[in-house]
Design an enzyme around this catalytic site. Sequence first.
Site, PDB file in Angstrom:
ATOM      1  N   GLY A  26      71.947  88.499 -15.673  1.00 40.49           N
ATOM      2  CA  GLY A  26      70.512  88.321 -15.486  1.00 40.49           C
ATOM      3  C   GLY A  26      70.206  87.565 -14.203  1.00 40.49           C
ATOM      4  N   SER A  27      69.183  86.739 -14.229  1.00 39.31           N
ATOM      5  CA  SER A  27      68.705  86.075 -13.010  1.00 39.31           C
ATOM      6  C   SER A  27      69.651  84.996 -12.494  1.00 39.31           C
ATOM      7  CB  SER A  27      67.322  85.462 -13.260  1.00 39.31           C
ATOM      8  OG  SER A  27      66.367  86.489 -13.467  1.00 39.31           O
ATOM      9  N   THR A  28      70.685  84.616 -13.267  1.00 34.71           N
ATOM     10  CA  THR A  28      71.660  83.676 -12.726  1.00 34.71           C
ATOM     11  C   THR A  28      72.444  84.314 -11.571  1.00 34.71           C
ATOM     12  OG1 THR A  28      73.382  84.340 -14.316  1.00 34.71           O
ATOM     13  CG2 THR A  28      71.908  82.550 -14.967  1.00 34.71           C
ATOM     14  N   PHE A  29      72.340  85.643 -11.436  1.00 30.94           N
ATOM     15  CA  PHE A  29      73.028  86.361 -10.357  1.00 30.94           C
ATOM     16  C   PHE A  29      72.245  86.299  -9.046  1.00 30.94           C
ATOM     17  CE2 PHE A  29      74.510  90.404  -8.337  1.00 30.94           C
ATOM     18  CZ  PHE A  29      75.883  90.148  -8.338  1.00 30.94           C
ATOM     19  N   LYS A  30      71.015  85.816  -9.090  1.00 32.78           N
ATOM     20  CA  LYS A  30      70.163  85.861  -7.904  1.00 32.78           C
ATOM     21  C   LYS A  30      70.669  84.947  -6.788  1.00 32.78           C
ATOM     22  CE  LYS A  30      66.028  87.373 -10.368  1.00 32.78           C
ATOM     23  NZ  LYS A  30      64.715  87.021 -10.951  1.00 32.78           N
TER      24      LYS A  30
END
Length: 651
Positions: free
Chosen positions: A319-323
């Site tokens: 999810g957004s932890t990959f951003k």
Amino acid sequence: MQKDGDRSRVFTRRVVLLAGAKTLLVSALAARMYYLQVMEADKYSTLAEENRINLRLLPPPRGPIVDRFGVPLAVNSQNFRAQVIAEHTRDLERTLRTFSRLVPLSDYDRQRVIKEISRRRSFVAVTVRENLTWEQMALVQVNAPDLPGVTIDEGLTRQYPYGPLASHLLGYVAAVAEEDMTGDDPLLELPDFRIGKSGVEKVYDLSLRGKSGTSRVEVNAVGRMIRELRRDEGEPGHEVRLTLDMRLQAYTAQRLGDESAAAVVMDVHTGEIVAMASTPAYDPNAFTRGLTSGEWRALASNPRAPLRNKALVGQYAPGSTFKMVVALAALESGVVRPDQTVYCPGHLTLGNHRFHCWRRGGHGHMNVTTAIEQSCDVYFYEISRRVGIDRIAAMARSLGLGHALGLELPGEATGLIPTKAWKSATLGQPWVQGETLVASIGQGYVLATPLQLAVMTARIANDGIAVTPTLCRQTTVDGRLVTRPTPQFEHVGLSRPSLSIVKAAMWRVVNGDRGTARRSAITEDGWAMAGKTGTSQVRRISMRERETGVRKNDELPWKFRDHALFVCYAPADAPRYAISVIIEHAGGGSRHAAPIAHDVMLETLRLDPSRQRSDEDIAAIREPQVAAQDAADTLAESAVAAMPAPLTLNP
């Protein structure tokens, strides 16, 4: 007369021949007897002695497993075993029935005892029940007159004092199976011997096992022991010391509660795993004593997978932890400047597909810092389209994603970081740009484990040092455990300016006015936390549902709810620890995962500081990477100088 003379000569000749044959046979027999009794006397004397003297193996005590402070996590405890000797009881069935009235004995155990007795000599003891409690042992002893042939034998059994709190890390021991008989260790042939089957017990089994002792006993012609002549106890197994802090491990598991979840706490400078919890868990003591069929079915059929170490083998869309990965790839490649903005109206259109932001009305103008702070999807759709999947994948791998990290536990998952070449080789299809957009928010083909996310966070927090995780403070060298030397890590080649921008954005996620995790900020002086929320979808939202209103997670069945994720490090100005948390099918990361990470981080920082490394120790660890980091900064400054003036990038 002539006939009588001929008959006499024939008779005499036959007598001579018979006498000669007998003499030859007696001579051969005498020669053979001389050979056996004189020439081979030593050989047969040795064989006779070996038939009289038996050498029996004695299993050594298994080595203990302790945490970083020496707290025992796996030890040996008294094991009272009830045994029966068939020749000492006239009615075995009656004896077993009487025993079952005192100590529960299943039909399976009763049939097993009868079968084993039928295969062995009548004077050989057969185990009826193991792991008797003190009360059960005493009850059998008191009723000994009614239990002819039943005796109590005392041995050692593996015990895990903390039960399920660290079961996925420690593993368990069990009886030797046929596929385990690969080495030449005679201990494996002992009927009651136990070996490590999973976790640390399996990885360090040879060191924990120790070396067998011997007992020389005198036996009679049928194998009955007469007396013990000599005993050598052997060498106990070595101690294994882990990096875990059992206080924090227990707190982390308790904080996750009954959720299907995982959390990892890691030292950002050394890679030491201070806590790694996966819930729900199982009790390894049950495997030591032997699971019943009902217990096994309950574990295997549980939808929350208590047998699975989710922190190590669970693979989730990050999810957004990959951003942060996408942001670093864009900054390092020079595709975007920190002050460039992208306008977010709530969606981005690519061809005839519309890619939505989590905020329906959009975020407006976003730069890299505010996009991470508010987790704007459209910003990352746009910059990922310009960066490309291959550069994003290269950055992800340098931060520890997409490959095994070598933790000292079996079965580590590799995760998945897709590339154009990967899709062509695996699926036989070309990569399409829409898949890059989906990957930029940690969805699609992208998969990571909680351990990998903790490593990613640690490498960002420690300014790009390629720290790798470790669970054991000792290693095996020539069969002995020795303390690990202070690790030396390489630098991943990221520049200070890029890392500073991403770290500042992560600080604003928790401490900014519009940060997605602002409710989980740590307010203690000097302990401020930086992090990133993430929500991973497990189902596709249709256009019709978007038009009529997306259903909330609370309205969905458990298995269709989003995964909640959060990664963080603290203290923000001098990072020491990184944490990753995932709660399966819980909902939003800011609501469910971030509060747990807040509490675990707070507890981590509150615990005894004696296990924290001093600033001098950390400086010594980082010294070899300074030159590489300076070189990376020089390249980054050249790339920034060559970039055009700031502008607004419109989707």
